[in-house]
Enzyme design. Sequence first.
Site, mmCIF file in Angstrom:
data_model
loop_
_atom_site.group_PDB
_atom_site.id
_atom_site.type_symbol
_atom_site.label_atom_id
_atom_site.label_comp_id
_atom_site.label_asym_id
_atom_site.label_seq_id
_atom_site.Cartn_x
_atom_site.Cartn_y
_atom_site.Cartn_z
ATOM 1 N N ARG A 172 34.385 31.417 39.916
ATOM 2 C CA ARG A 172 35.317 31.531 41.055
ATOM 3 C C ARG A 172 34.546 31.425 42.356
ATOM 4 N NH1 ARG A 172 37.801 34.410 37.047
ATOM 5 N NH2 ARG A 172 39.700 33.306 36.448
ATOM 6 N N ASP A 201 35.205 28.168 34.436
ATOM 7 C CA ASP A 201 36.584 28.647 34.579
ATOM 8 C C ASP A 201 37.348 27.596 35.374
ATOM 9 O OD1 ASP A 201 38.944 30.419 35.032
ATOM 10 O OD2 ASP A 201 37.576 31.967 34.302
ATOM 11 N N HIS A 275 41.799 28.509 31.064
ATOM 12 C CA HIS A 275 40.799 28.650 32.133
ATOM 13 C C HIS A 275 39.863 27.437 32.172
ATOM 14 C CE1 HIS A 275 41.669 32.774 33.502
ATOM 15 N NE2 HIS A 275 42.036 32.980 32.263
ATOM 16 N N GLU A 351 43.994 34.308 27.936
ATOM 17 C CA GLU A 351 45.056 33.900 28.877
ATOM 18 C C GLU A 351 45.344 32.395 28.858
ATOM 19 O OE1 GLU A 351 44.660 37.146 32.423
ATOM 20 O OE2 GLU A 351 43.168 35.562 32.465
ATOM 21 N N TRP A 417 39.371 43.534 25.855
ATOM 22 C CA TRP A 417 39.596 43.769 27.297
ATOM 23 C C TRP A 417 40.983 44.307 27.583
ATOM 24 C CZ3 TRP A 417 42.786 40.902 30.818
ATOM 25 C CH2 TRP A 417 43.446 39.799 30.277
ATOM 26 N N TRP A 488 34.847 39.930 37.923
ATOM 27 C CA TRP A 488 35.481 38.654 38.257
ATOM 28 C C TRP A 488 35.378 38.477 39.763
ATOM 29 C CZ3 TRP A 488 36.275 36.185 33.915
ATOM 30 C CH2 TRP A 488 36.536 36.915 32.753
ATOM 31 N N GLU A 490 37.130 36.273 42.048
ATOM 32 C CA GLU A 490 38.127 35.607 42.888
ATOM 33 C C GLU A 490 38.042 36.102 44.332
ATOM 34 O OE1 GLU A 490 38.776 36.929 39.921
ATOM 35 O OE2 GLU A 490 40.282 35.773 38.825
HETATM 36 C C1 ACM Z 1 40.129 38.466 31.196
HETATM 37 O O1 ACM Z 1 40.066 39.382 32.022
HETATM 38 N N1 ACM Z 1 40.983 37.480 31.376
HETATM 39 C C2 ACM Z 1 39.290 38.439 30.021
#
Ligand code: ACM
Length: 629
Positions: A172, A201, A275, A351, A417, A488, A490
């Site tokens: 990201r 990603d 992703h 996802e 997760w 993460w 973002e």
């Molecule tokens: C995740 O947080 N999508 C693994």
Amino acid sequence: MKKILTACLLLCSLHVFSQTGNPVAGQLLPAVVSLKTTGTGYFTIPANAVIRASGGEEVIAVAKLFSLALNHSATYKTTVTGGTASSGIRFVIDKSGSDVKGAYKLSVSATGIVVSAKEPAGLFYGLQTLLQLLPPAIETTGRTSTTWKLSRVEITDAPRFAWRGLMLDVARHFFTVAEVKLFIDQMAKYKFNVLHWHLADDQGWRIEIKSLPRLTEIGAWRPEKTGTFGDMSVPSPDEPKTYGGFYTHEQIRDVVAYARTRFVDIVPEIDVPGHSMAALAAFPNLACIPGVKAPSAGDKFMEWPASGHFYGLVDNSLCPANEEVYVFLDKVFTEVAQLFPFEYIHMGGDETARNFWEKSDAIKALMQKENLKNLDEVQAYFVKRVAKIIAAKGKKMIGWDEIMDGGLAENAAVMSWRGLKKGADAAKDKHYVVMTPTDFVYLDYMQSDVSMEPPVYASLRLHKTYQFEPMPEGVEAKYILGGQGNLWTEQVYNFRQVQYMVWPRSFAIAEVLWSPAAPRNWNGFVKRVETQFVRLDSAQVKYSPAIYDADIIVKGDSNQLLLDFKPEIEDLNLHYSFDNSYPDQFYPVYKETLKVPRDASLLRVISYRGKKPIGRMMSVPVKDLKKRL
Ligand code: ACM
């Protein structure tokens, strides 16, 4: 028998005292298994000490890290040599030491320091503890004039879990090799040993694949955006793609080798089949687009959602019905396997947007041919094929817990997760598991009141992270490899913010993963966190001071707003104002529920410890508080 019992009671209570009441124990993080002070005196490290390292090159390398740290002091010129001695500073491989990987013993006496372990990794962890026994100046990146002296102690220590990880998302936002090395340095100080490197990603493909140069020519670059993720303007087709970057093979080998010197393994993640927009931007033929046989860059393989969505709800994914996808992945994982010596490769799996799959004739044909009943089974088919590819490269596969949907591939390890239950279920089925539940270890979540943080959709306070317990009841312990915090990025635009998000919550994760399970003592932990803050200051590492910020809790109604402030730690005074001025220690202090004055437009609140401001000035418009009702 009674005597033995009495002796044990006495010794056991002494042991507990030494862990909680001892000023030296009070500064170590993660807490050690056992610590005894062995006298009131100190050992002063001589300015020209010769540090002995016995047991091979890796031992010498660990000893050199110590020498380098000591020599930050202007008067010190320590050196390292092979062999051992009967006094002085010694790093020693001891074949009779504990078998637990990473275990060590550390002894500081009047005549010297001995760090011993069965393996070099243990010596490295012993060194980290030793450094924490020295003043914060040892962490400086510059010069100091400190004389290094330590209390006399005997420490025996070993990790609770084998997998003590942190994940860094470089897709990201991109972080340079130098920044990734700094990240490794910092995590290793707190005895983390796995860097999960999220390399691909939607927003970027960050690893050179020599057989597929388009991946980084196209997939590593995007329009530069600054603002709130999920609320950005939709890029126009001709917008210059100036933001990004990727790591060459040479750079990756360099990072892997560097991590090795800190006893950190790197698990690379290539997130598929979802992703994967960066890969699809380079190779649109790998998507399934209903009605299009051979997709190309001109076909509509993705629709940008209206602004306000966290993710494109209509993203495309790699197409499991397309044999070219597996040829592509074989090339990718061949090079990944060559670059990373660690036993695991992470294939993502989370996802996955399936809206394009739903309407695809190719997917329908695959379902018929392979007797797949639903899209979970389509994804499981994909995951099992990826597992075969990864196994053929001599590696083990790990993936996010969605890889369990539709049936888990043989021998696959699971990163749990979406809570702990998925991991517990996988462990009961004899799959290895790494616990990384959102509720406890998602480092991208806000750690202070929402008014103080870059907006993210969820919050995670330090005290909640400290409640993380990776070992579920009723599973065979050996299947829980350990746990991990995930960052993460973002909303993380620069490396200072990476550090801010990681510390102090990763202190809690470090302690949960390294130290014995019980008892956890929040107040004792906070004291040790504050000790580490001073060391991070010395090292010029940013951290979040959110433990000093109150949570603002809004009640009542829009006619009479009521506020409570909930501090995370005990000994703070929260001074506030509603008159637009800046409160200090002479302003009212919060004691009980406050009524917001009828015409007030702004709340300000700041925490003091005694006469010292310690928290940040929080300023929240009353109209924003009303929105929280
Ligand atoms: C995740 O947080 N999508 C693994």
